[in-house]
Design a protein around this motif. Structure first.
Motif, PDB file in Angstrom:
ATOM      1  N   LEU A   1     -29.133  61.666 121.883  1.00  0.00           N
ATOM      2  CA  LEU A   1     -29.549  61.958 120.512  1.00  0.00           C
ATOM      3  C   LEU A   1     -29.423  60.728 119.616  1.00  0.00           C
ATOM      4  CD1 LEU A   1     -28.084  65.532 119.933  1.00  0.00           C
ATOM      5  CD2 LEU A   1     -30.478  64.880 120.181  1.00  0.00           C
ATOM      6  N   LEU A   2     -28.361  59.958 119.780  1.00  0.00           N
ATOM      7  CA  LEU A   2     -28.200  58.750 118.979  1.00  0.00           C
ATOM      8  C   LEU A   2     -29.247  57.707 119.337  1.00  0.00           C
ATOM      9  CD1 LEU A   2     -24.317  58.364 118.764  1.00  0.00           C
ATOM     10  CD2 LEU A   2     -25.902  59.044 116.955  1.00  0.00           C
ATOM     11  N   SER A   3     -29.622  57.635 120.599  1.00  0.00           N
ATOM     12  CA  SER A   3     -30.677  56.706 120.995  1.00  0.00           C
ATOM     13  C   SER A   3     -32.003  57.090 120.345  1.00  0.00           C
ATOM     14  CB  SER A   3     -30.836  56.697 122.513  1.00  0.00           C
ATOM     15  OG  SER A   3     -29.695  56.159 123.125  1.00  0.00           O
ATOM     16  N   VAL A   4     -32.327  58.365 120.353  1.00  0.00           N
ATOM     17  CA  VAL A   4     -33.563  58.833 119.726  1.00  0.00           C
ATOM     18  C   VAL A   4     -33.510  58.596 118.222  1.00  0.00           C
ATOM     19  CG1 VAL A   4     -34.903  60.906 119.195  1.00  0.00           C
ATOM     20  CG2 VAL A   4     -34.096  60.509 121.525  1.00  0.00           C
ATOM     21  N   LEU A   5     -32.375  58.882 117.608  1.00  0.00           N
ATOM     22  CA  LEU A   5     -32.228  58.678 116.171  1.00  0.00           C
ATOM     23  C   LEU A   5     -32.378  57.203 115.812  1.00  0.00           C
ATOM     24  CD1 LEU A   5     -31.582  59.945 113.430  1.00  0.00           C
ATOM     25  CD2 LEU A   5     -29.176  59.539 113.910  1.00  0.00           C
ATOM     26  N   TRP A   6     -31.775  56.295 116.589  1.00  0.00           N
ATOM     27  CA  TRP A   6     -31.902  54.868 116.332  1.00  0.00           C
ATOM     28  C   TRP A   6     -33.354  54.426 116.485  1.00  0.00           C
ATOM     29  CZ3 TRP A   6     -30.630  50.992 113.764  1.00  0.00           C
ATOM     30  CH2 TRP A   6     -30.927  49.700 114.155  1.00  0.00           C
ATOM     31  N   PHE A   7     -34.062  54.979 117.476  1.00  0.00           N
ATOM     32  CA  PHE A   7     -35.473  54.639 117.662  1.00  0.00           C
ATOM     33  C   PHE A   7     -36.290  55.065 116.439  1.00  0.00           C
ATOM     34  CE2 PHE A   7     -39.751  55.866 119.059  1.00  0.00           C
ATOM     35  CZ  PHE A   7     -40.188  54.631 119.517  1.00  0.00           C
ATOM     36  N   VAL A   8     -36.023  56.235 115.905  1.00  0.00           N
ATOM     37  CA  VAL A   8     -36.760  56.723 114.728  1.00  0.00           C
ATOM     38  C   VAL A   8     -36.471  55.841 113.514  1.00  0.00           C
ATOM     39  CG1 VAL A   8     -36.939  58.663 113.101  1.00  0.00           C
ATOM     40  CG2 VAL A   8     -36.939  59.093 115.561  1.00  0.00           C
ATOM     41  N   VAL A   9     -35.206  55.449 113.331  1.00  0.00           N
ATOM     42  CA  VAL A   9     -34.852  54.575 112.210  1.00  0.00           C
ATOM     43  C   VAL A   9     -35.529  53.221 112.364  1.00  0.00           C
ATOM     44  CG1 VAL A   9     -32.931  53.304 111.161  1.00  0.00           C
ATOM     45  CG2 VAL A   9     -32.670  55.729 111.689  1.00  0.00           C
ATOM     46  N   LYS A  10     -35.509  52.666 113.577  1.00  0.00           N
ATOM     47  CA  LYS A  10     -36.149  51.377 113.812  1.00  0.00           C
ATOM     48  C   LYS A  10     -37.659  51.472 113.579  1.00  0.00           C
ATOM     49  CE  LYS A  10     -34.867  49.408 117.657  1.00  0.00           C
ATOM     50  NZ  LYS A  10     -34.792  48.787 118.992  1.00  0.00           N
ATOM     51  N   LEU A  11     -38.273  52.561 114.009  1.00  0.00           N
ATOM     52  CA  LEU A  11     -39.701  52.765 113.797  1.00  0.00           C
ATOM     53  C   LEU A  11     -40.028  52.844 112.303  1.00  0.00           C
ATOM     54  CD1 LEU A  11     -42.245  53.195 115.528  1.00  0.00           C
ATOM     55  CD2 LEU A  11     -41.846  55.651 115.297  1.00  0.00           C
ATOM     56  N   ALA A  12     -39.196  53.527 111.533  1.00  0.00           N
ATOM     57  CA  ALA A  12     -39.412  53.622 110.088  1.00  0.00           C
ATOM     58  C   ALA A  12     -39.269  52.256 109.419  1.00  0.00           C
ATOM     59  CB  ALA A  12     -38.428  54.618 109.479  1.00  0.00           C
ATOM     60  N   LEU A  13     -38.296  51.458 109.856  1.00  0.00           N
ATOM     61  CA  LEU A  13     -38.128  50.118 109.297  1.00  0.00           C
ATOM     62  C   LEU A  13     -39.318  49.228 109.624  1.00  0.00           C
ATOM     63  CD1 LEU A  13     -34.341  49.467 109.959  1.00  0.00           C
ATOM     64  CD2 LEU A  13     -35.462  49.728 107.755  1.00  0.00           C
ATOM     65  N   VAL A  14     -39.802  49.300 110.841  1.00  0.00           N
ATOM     66  CA  VAL A  14     -40.970  48.506 111.232  1.00  0.00           C
ATOM     67  C   VAL A  14     -42.184  48.926 110.413  1.00  0.00           C
ATOM     68  CG1 VAL A  14     -42.600  48.096 113.118  1.00  0.00           C
ATOM     69  CG2 VAL A  14     -40.154  47.935 113.538  1.00  0.00           C
TER      70      VAL A  14
ATOM     71  N   ALA B   1     -42.207  50.214 107.392  1.00  0.00           N
ATOM     72  CA  ALA B   1     -42.025  49.755 106.017  1.00  0.00           C
ATOM     73  C   ALA B   1     -42.300  48.259 105.891  1.00  0.00           C
ATOM     74  CB  ALA B   1     -40.611  50.075 105.541  1.00  0.00           C
ATOM     75  N   VAL B   2     -41.795  47.468 106.828  1.00  0.00           N
ATOM     76  CA  VAL B   2     -42.029  46.023 106.795  1.00  0.00           C
ATOM     77  C   VAL B   2     -43.508  45.718 107.012  1.00  0.00           C
ATOM     78  CG1 VAL B   2     -41.535  43.840 107.973  1.00  0.00           C
ATOM     79  CG2 VAL B   2     -39.673  45.410 107.416  1.00  0.00           C
ATOM     80  N   ALA B   3     -44.138  46.414 107.949  1.00  0.00           N
ATOM     81  CA  ALA B   3     -45.562  46.193 108.198  1.00  0.00           C
ATOM     82  C   ALA B   3     -46.392  46.534 106.958  1.00  0.00           C
ATOM     83  CB  ALA B   3     -46.020  47.037 109.389  1.00  0.00           C
ATOM     84  N   LEU B   4     -46.040  47.591 106.267  1.00  0.00           N
ATOM     85  CA  LEU B   4     -46.748  47.956 105.043  1.00  0.00           C
ATOM     86  C   LEU B   4     -46.567  46.880 103.968  1.00  0.00           C
ATOM     87  CD1 LEU B   4     -48.423  50.075 103.529  1.00  0.00           C
ATOM     88  CD2 LEU B   4     -46.251  51.106 102.812  1.00  0.00           C
ATOM     89  N   ALA B   5     -45.352  46.357 103.829  1.00  0.00           N
ATOM     90  CA  ALA B   5     -45.096  45.306 102.850  1.00  0.00           C
ATOM     91  C   ALA B   5     -45.882  44.044 103.183  1.00  0.00           C
ATOM     92  CB  ALA B   5     -43.598  45.004 102.782  1.00  0.00           C
ATOM     93  N   VAL B   6     -45.922  43.679 104.453  1.00  0.00           N
ATOM     94  CA  VAL B   6     -46.686  42.497 104.865  1.00  0.00           C
ATOM     95  C   VAL B   6     -48.172  42.714 104.628  1.00  0.00           C
ATOM     96  CG1 VAL B   6     -47.363  41.120 106.875  1.00  0.00           C
ATOM     97  CG2 VAL B   6     -44.966  41.686 106.507  1.00  0.00           C
ATOM     98  N   TYR B   7     -48.674  43.887 104.943  1.00  0.00           N
ATOM     99  CA  TYR B   7     -50.084  44.202 104.735  1.00  0.00           C
ATOM    100  C   TYR B   7     -50.450  44.089 103.248  1.00  0.00           C
ATOM    101  CZ  TYR B   7     -54.334  46.945 104.235  1.00  0.00           C
ATOM    102  OH  TYR B   7     -55.589  47.365 103.900  1.00  0.00           O
TER     103      TYR B   7
END
Length: 59
Positions: free
Chosen positions: A26-39, A41-47
């Protein structure tokens, strides 16, 4: 020690091992979701930054 006590100890050990595995998964899945959300957000800012930079160069 009776047979019932031994099975109780084995049951507790098995329950702890299974709980440890479930929490780890569960923590691995949760970390993946957080990392995906951060990516995202950063991609949107760069765009937005690139879009703004190219819009100013065309004017």
């Amino acid at each position: 020690m009776t047979k019932s006590t031994i099975w109780t100890i084995v049951g507790v050990v098995v329950a702890v091992v299974i709980a440890w595995w479930i929490v780890s998964a569960l923590l691995s899945v949760l970390w993946f979701v957080v990392k995906l959300a951060l990516v995202a957000a950063v991609a949107l800012a760069v765009y937005i930054g690139l879009r703004a930079a190219f819009r100013h160069s065309e004017d």
